[in-house]
Every structure is written in structure tokens, then in C-alpha cells.
Design a protein around this motif. Structure first.
Motif, PDB file in Angstrom:
ATOM      1  N   LEU A  71       0.856  -1.277   0.190  1.00 34.56           N
ATOM      2  CA  LEU A  71       0.056   0.149  -0.043  1.00 34.56           C
ATOM      3  C   LEU A  71       0.888   1.079  -0.026  1.00 34.56           C
ATOM      4  CD1 LEU A  71      -2.652  -0.927   2.860  1.00 34.56           C
ATOM      5  CD2 LEU A  71      -2.911  -1.072   0.297  1.00 34.56           C
ATOM      6  N   ASP A  72       0.366   2.304  -0.472  1.00 39.28           N
ATOM      7  CA  ASP A  72       1.135   3.744  -0.481  1.00 39.28           C
ATOM      8  C   ASP A  72       0.830   4.084   1.011  1.00 39.28           C
ATOM      9  OD1 ASP A  72      -1.381   5.315  -0.162  1.00 39.28           O
ATOM     10  OD2 ASP A  72      -1.934   4.538  -2.225  1.00 39.28           O
ATOM     11  N   GLU A  73       1.512   5.214   1.417  1.00 33.39           N
ATOM     12  CA  GLU A  73       1.721   5.502   2.638  1.00 33.39           C
ATOM     13  C   GLU A  73       0.412   6.173   3.221  1.00 33.39           C
ATOM     14  OE1 GLU A  73       3.677   9.468   4.777  1.00 33.39           O
ATOM     15  OE2 GLU A  73       4.926   7.822   4.096  1.00 33.39           O
ATOM     16  N   ASP A  74      -0.548   6.846   2.317  1.00 36.52           N
ATOM     17  CA  ASP A  74      -1.901   7.161   2.861  1.00 36.52           C
ATOM     18  C   ASP A  74      -2.933   6.036   3.060  1.00 36.52           C
ATOM     19  OD1 ASP A  74      -1.171   9.781   2.598  1.00 36.52           O
ATOM     20  OD2 ASP A  74      -2.142  10.120   0.797  1.00 36.52           O
ATOM     21  N   SER A  75      -2.757   5.159   2.306  1.00 33.98           N
ATOM     22  CA  SER A  75      -3.632   4.097   2.671  1.00 33.98           C
ATOM     23  C   SER A  75      -3.154   3.018   3.689  1.00 33.98           C
ATOM     24  CB  SER A  75      -3.662   2.942   1.259  1.00 33.98           C
ATOM     25  OG  SER A  75      -4.205   3.595   0.277  1.00 33.98           O
ATOM     26  N   LEU A  76      -1.942   2.720   3.726  1.00 39.83           N
ATOM     27  CA  LEU A  76      -1.393   2.242   5.059  1.00 39.83           C
ATOM     28  C   LEU A  76      -1.629   3.011   6.372  1.00 39.83           C
ATOM     29  CD1 LEU A  76       0.079  -0.254   6.381  1.00 39.83           C
ATOM     30  CD2 LEU A  76       2.218   1.151   5.682  1.00 39.83           C
TER      31      LEU A  76
END
Length: 173
Positions: A71-76
Motif C-alpha cells: 500500500l501507499d503511505e496514505d492507505s497504510l
């Protein structure tokens, strides 16, 4: 009397109207809200119902560590913060350990961290963001359904505790 439709029940959950007052129903409501939140955010397999004690549901484990690479940082950050919100609503780090451990798979990281009282294992397994980032990284990013479910879950948490206090019932046995 008119039969309740799924949309009527959904509307009551969203608005908090006619929320139940007995512990069994409140626990069921908490599980429904937590389960929906988790499902819509890709961690539905971590939430299971807990009957007759606690807050109505239990987290089985921490999110899959592979998510950090996928996942990208925002999703994680959203998934991690949501997991911590669910953990708070189930009191996973404050409930009596003897009440929680039997409900967890023995091989889960959550079970191991709680059994060994190893906060570092838990914090290293779930991204633990600065609490000041919760608004920016979670609250403002949640869709309306998730936002309403989160608010209703927190309200249900409070109602469960108020009902338990009024009826002098210990939530964890």
C-alpha cells in the motif's frame, strides 16, 4: 406493523436513531459497525463477534505485515489508524488479559504481544502514528459511511459502558 427493511436498519445505524439500550443489543450493534468499517477498509477478517462479554467484538490480530509493502503511505496510515480506533473500542490493551487471550488465535501477533506484555512487538507490528495525525490521516479521508459508522461505534462504546455501570455488570466477566 410495517416490517423493517435493510435500508431502515441502515439509516438507524447511520443516524444513531433508536439505538438499543440493552447490553446484548448494544454489543451486537458494536460488532456490526466495527465489522462494516473493517470490511470496507480491507481488514474485515480481523474482526469477529464476541458474545456475552466485552464490547461485542474482538480483533483477531494485527493487519497483515505485507500491507506495508503493498500500500501507499496514505492507505497504510488509514488502515493502521482505523485498526487502532477499533482496538480502542474493544479495549484490547486495557481489558483483563485473562478475558482476551482465550479469544485470540494463539499464533497471532496480538496474542503474543499481550501474553508477553510486549508493547514493542505490538507497536512494531501496527504502524503507530502520532495521535495528532488522526484527523489528517483518518478522519478527513474516511467516506461518509465509514465516518458515520466510526462515530456511531464510539457512541455505542460509551452506551455499553453507561449501561454496564447502571446495571452493575462487569463487561469482562
Amino acid at each position: 406493523m410495517e416490517k423493517e427493511t435493510e435500508s431502515t436498519v441502515e439509516q438507524r445505524l447511520i443516524t444513531g436513531q433508536s439505538s438499543p439500550k440493552d447490553l446484548k443489543s448494544l454489543r451486537g450493534r458494536a460488532w456490526t459497525l466495527a465489522s462494516r468499517l473493517a470490511q470496507r477498509n480491507g481488514i474485515g477478517d480481523l474482526v469477529e463477534p464476541l458474545s456475552g462479554k466485552g464490547l461485542g467484538f474482538m480483533l483477531r490480530d494485527v493487519p497483515d505485515p505485507a500491507l506495508a509493502e503493498q500500500l501507499d503511505e496514505d492507505s497504510l496510515s488509514q488502515i493502521s489508524l482505523l485498526w487502532w480506533q477499533l482496538a480502542a473500542c474493544v479495549e484490547v490493551t486495557v481489558a483483563p488479559i485473562e478475558a482476551i487471550l482465550p479469544e485470540l488465535p494463539s499464533q497471532s501477533i496480538l496474542h503474543q504481544a499481550l501474553e508477553q506484555q510486549d508493547a514493542e512487538l505490538l507497536f512494531n507490528s501496527v504502524w503507530t502514528l502520532d495521535p495528532g495525525h488522526t484527523g489528517y490521516r483518518l478522519w478527513r479521508r474516511l467516506g461518509e459511511r465509514d465516518w458515520n459508522d466510526l462515530l456511531n461505534l464510539m457512541d455505542t462504546y460509551r452506551q455499553i459502558h453507561h449501561q454496564a455501570e447502571q446495571t452493575q455488570i462487569k463487561l469482562w466477566g
